[in-house]
Design a protein around this motif. Structure first.
Motif, PDB file in Angstrom:
ATOM      1  N   VAL A 130       0.854  -1.187   0.000  1.00 14.39           N
ATOM      2  CA  VAL A 130       0.000   0.000   0.000  1.00 14.39           C
ATOM      3  C   VAL A 130       0.893   1.240   0.000  1.00 14.39           C
ATOM      4  O   VAL A 130       1.939   1.265   0.657  1.00 14.39           O
ATOM      5  CB  VAL A 130      -0.920  -0.005   1.236  1.00 14.39           C
ATOM      6  N   VAL A 131       0.491   2.272  -0.732  1.00 18.13           N
ATOM      7  CA  VAL A 131       1.329   3.463  -0.851  1.00 18.13           C
ATOM      8  C   VAL A 131       1.221   4.361   0.365  1.00 18.13           C
ATOM      9  O   VAL A 131       2.223   4.845   0.889  1.00 18.13           O
ATOM     10  CB  VAL A 131       0.971   4.248  -2.130  1.00 18.13           C
ATOM     11  N   HIS A 132      -0.006   4.602   0.854  1.00 17.68           N
ATOM     12  CA  HIS A 132      -0.219   5.611   1.889  1.00 17.68           C
ATOM     13  C   HIS A 132      -1.067   5.049   3.019  1.00 17.68           C
ATOM     14  O   HIS A 132      -2.028   4.325   2.767  1.00 17.68           O
ATOM     15  CB  HIS A 132      -0.922   6.831   1.268  1.00 17.68           C
ATOM     16  N   LEU A 192       0.153   4.380  -6.825  1.00 18.22           N
ATOM     17  CA  LEU A 192      -0.220   3.162  -7.541  1.00 18.22           C
ATOM     18  C   LEU A 192      -1.130   2.374  -6.619  1.00 18.22           C
ATOM     19  O   LEU A 192      -0.957   2.398  -5.395  1.00 18.22           O
ATOM     20  CB  LEU A 192       1.018   2.319  -7.883  1.00 18.22           C
ATOM     21  N   ASP A 193      -2.096   1.675  -7.190  1.00 21.62           N
ATOM     22  CA  ASP A 193      -2.944   0.812  -6.372  1.00 21.62           C
ATOM     23  C   ASP A 193      -2.087  -0.224  -5.652  1.00 21.62           C
ATOM     24  O   ASP A 193      -0.998  -0.580  -6.114  1.00 21.62           O
ATOM     25  CB  ASP A 193      -3.978   0.092  -7.238  1.00 21.62           C
ATOM     26  N   ASP A 209      -2.140  -3.390  -5.501  1.00 27.13           N
ATOM     27  CA  ASP A 209      -1.736  -4.570  -6.264  1.00 27.13           C
ATOM     28  C   ASP A 209      -1.166  -4.248  -7.641  1.00 27.13           C
ATOM     29  O   ASP A 209      -0.993  -5.144  -8.469  1.00 27.13           O
ATOM     30  CB  ASP A 209      -2.915  -5.533  -6.390  1.00 27.13           C
ATOM     31  N   THR A 210      -0.874  -2.988  -7.889  1.00 28.90           N
ATOM     32  CA  THR A 210      -0.172  -2.594  -9.119  1.00 28.90           C
ATOM     33  C   THR A 210       1.304  -2.424  -8.795  1.00 28.90           C
ATOM     34  O   THR A 210       1.654  -1.794  -7.795  1.00 28.90           O
ATOM     35  CB  THR A 210      -0.741  -1.280  -9.682  1.00 28.90           C
ATOM     36  N   SER A 211       2.156  -3.002  -9.623  1.00 26.86           N
ATOM     37  CA  SER A 211       3.602  -2.879  -9.420  1.00 26.86           C
ATOM     38  C   SER A 211       4.166  -1.783 -10.309  1.00 26.86           C
ATOM     39  O   SER A 211       3.502  -1.308 -11.234  1.00 26.86           O
ATOM     40  CB  SER A 211       4.282  -4.214  -9.742  1.00 26.86           C
ATOM     41  N   GLY A 212       5.413  -1.380 -10.020  1.00 23.94           N
ATOM     42  CA  GLY A 212       6.097  -0.496 -10.946  1.00 23.94           C
ATOM     43  C   GLY A 212       6.589   0.819 -10.364  1.00 23.94           C
ATOM     44  O   GLY A 212       6.704   0.991  -9.152  1.00 23.94           O
ATOM     45  N   LEU A 213       6.878   1.742 -11.271  1.00 28.73           N
ATOM     46  CA  LEU A 213       7.644   2.941 -10.956  1.00 28.73           C
ATOM     47  C   LEU A 213       6.816   4.054 -10.331  1.00 28.73           C
ATOM     48  O   LEU A 213       5.717   4.364 -10.777  1.00 28.73           O
ATOM     49  CB  LEU A 213       8.306   3.471 -12.232  1.00 28.73           C
ATOM     50  N   MET A 214       7.400   4.645  -9.293  1.00 25.63           N
ATOM     51  CA  MET A 214       6.845   5.834  -8.645  1.00 25.63           C
ATOM     52  C   MET A 214       7.982   6.795  -8.349  1.00 25.63           C
ATOM     53  O   MET A 214       9.107   6.367  -8.066  1.00 25.63           O
ATOM     54  CB  MET A 214       6.158   5.478  -7.330  1.00 25.63           C
ATOM     55  N   VAL A 215       7.681   8.100  -8.382  1.00 31.86           N
ATOM     56  CA  VAL A 215       8.672   9.100  -7.984  1.00 31.86           C
ATOM     57  C   VAL A 215       8.228   9.750  -6.676  1.00 31.86           C
ATOM     58  O   VAL A 215       7.045  10.010  -6.471  1.00 31.86           O
ATOM     59  CB  VAL A 215       8.871  10.165  -9.087  1.00 31.86           C
ATOM     60  N   VAL A 216       9.192   9.978  -5.794  1.00 25.10           N
ATOM     61  CA  VAL A 216       8.960  10.638  -4.513  1.00 25.10           C
ATOM     62  C   VAL A 216       9.853  11.868  -4.459  1.00 25.10           C
ATOM     63  O   VAL A 216      11.041  11.791  -4.784  1.00 25.10           O
ATOM     64  CB  VAL A 216       9.292   9.697  -3.331  1.00 25.10           C
ATOM     65  N   ALA A 217       9.281  13.002  -4.082  1.00 23.22           N
ATOM     66  CA  ALA A 217      10.059  14.235  -3.966  1.00 23.22           C
ATOM     67  C   ALA A 217      10.769  14.284  -2.618  1.00 23.22           C
ATOM     68  O   ALA A 217      10.182  13.953  -1.592  1.00 23.22           O
ATOM     69  CB  ALA A 217       9.148  15.452  -4.112  1.00 23.22           C
TER      70      ALA A 217
END
Length: 319
Positions: free
Chosen positions: A102-104, A137-138, A140-148
């Motif tokens: 989970v992202v958040h 991203l949800d 259960d979705t994988s992959g790229l994210m950017v964080v500031a």
């Protein structure tokens, strides 16, 4: 640790009749609703230069002005969770998120999230709204994210997302055989009867997804989707709207289907695939400090590679 923040936004006509705190939470979506309410009550988030109440209605055209000092969010605890870091510098952190994370933090997931992990990796992010997370991203979705990693970088990335200059491309495996690629330009909003779901609806926000065929199988298609906008569940909703729902998407895929003559092994794999078959494969944005476009790619994870292999074998055996 703190940083000073100044932002201005004008309330669009589409928000007429909303509560001030609701409208502000959408316009300043990188802050928590609780923080927005607190700022309104403190008078550091004003409406046309005057202090207002969170419950006051807005009528469109008003100016929201935010002048606040950002203090660390004590309620979010750093946690030692492994991260696959694709890139890191003084301004940004690019992560390849695994499925299931989970992202958040939210009511159902108070900790053990990507946010808790990045706080452990970069403790200074406690003073940045949402620990520098500018998109999601949800689970259960994988992959790229950017964080500031700085407030200036976060402001830049949020502006780029709003201007649609951030390039995001996804791999998806859908049910059904597509004859060609195309574009879905259909607004997305909350489903009128099921609050857990999104839907294509006239009252929704503009949403545009471009897609192209990467590989066809007997009953499925591997597609590449490029987002212009970033609505909740956008690819999942748009593909289902086109009647090509994602494999493994329990929320939007409807009745379980398999191609005629599929092996028992393939049937089991399709039935038991544990998540929506979606992966954020490519991410490009303008570096907040250097001003140059940087691009990153993340290979397909093992579960999607296995899924594609079985679909490929099935198509070859029955060609």
């Amino acid at each position: 640790m703190s940083e000073t923040l100044h932002r201005d936004e004008r309330i669009p006509d589409a928000m007429v009749g909303m509560r001030l705190d609701q409208a502000a939470a959408e316009l300043f979506s990188d802050f928590s609703r609780e923080r927005i309410k607190s700022w309104i009550k403190q008078g550091v988030l004003t409406l046309d230069g005057a202090q207002a109440r969170p419950k006051d209605k807005v009528y469109g055209g008003e100016r929201l002005t935010l002048d606040a000092v950002l203090e660390a969010e004590a309620r979010w605890e750093p946690q030692a969770i492994d991260l696959e870091i694709v890139h890191e510098d003084d301004d940004v952190l690019v992560i390849n998120k695994p499925p299931g994370l989970v992202v958040h933090p939210a009511a159902g997931n108070p900790d053990g999230t990507l946010l808790n992990a990045v706080l452990h990796h970069c403790p200074q992010l406690a003073a940045i709204p949402r620990a520098g997370i500018v998109h999601r991203l949800d689970k259960d979705t994988s992959g790229l994210m950017v964080v500031a990693k700085t407030l200036a970088a976060q402001t830049s990335l949020v502006e780029q997302l709003q201007a649609r200059t951030v390039s995001r491309e996804y791999d998806a495996v859908v049910i059904g055989v597509m004859t060609a690629g195309g574009t879905v330009d259909a607004p997305i909003g909350r489903h009128p009867k099921d609050r857990k779901r999104q839907a294509v609806t006239e009252s929704g926000k503009p949403a545009v997804t471009h897609y192209r065929v990467a590989e066809r199988f007997r009953g499925h298609t591997h597609v590449r989707c490029r987002l212009e906008t970033g609505r909740t569940h956008q690819i999942r909703v748009h593909m289902a709207y086109r009647r090509f729902p994602l494999i493994g998407d329990a929320l939007y895929s409807g009745r379980f289907k398999v191609p005629a003559g599929a092996s028992e092994t393939l049937k089991e794999i399709l039935r038991e695939f544990p998540r929506q078959a979606l992966h954020a494969r490519k991410l490009a944005f303008i570096h907040p400090r250097r001003g140059e476009t940087i691009e990153f790619r993340a290979d397909l994870p093992d579960d999607l590679l296995m899924l594609l292999d079985y679909l490929r074998v099935d198509s070859e055996e029955r060609a």
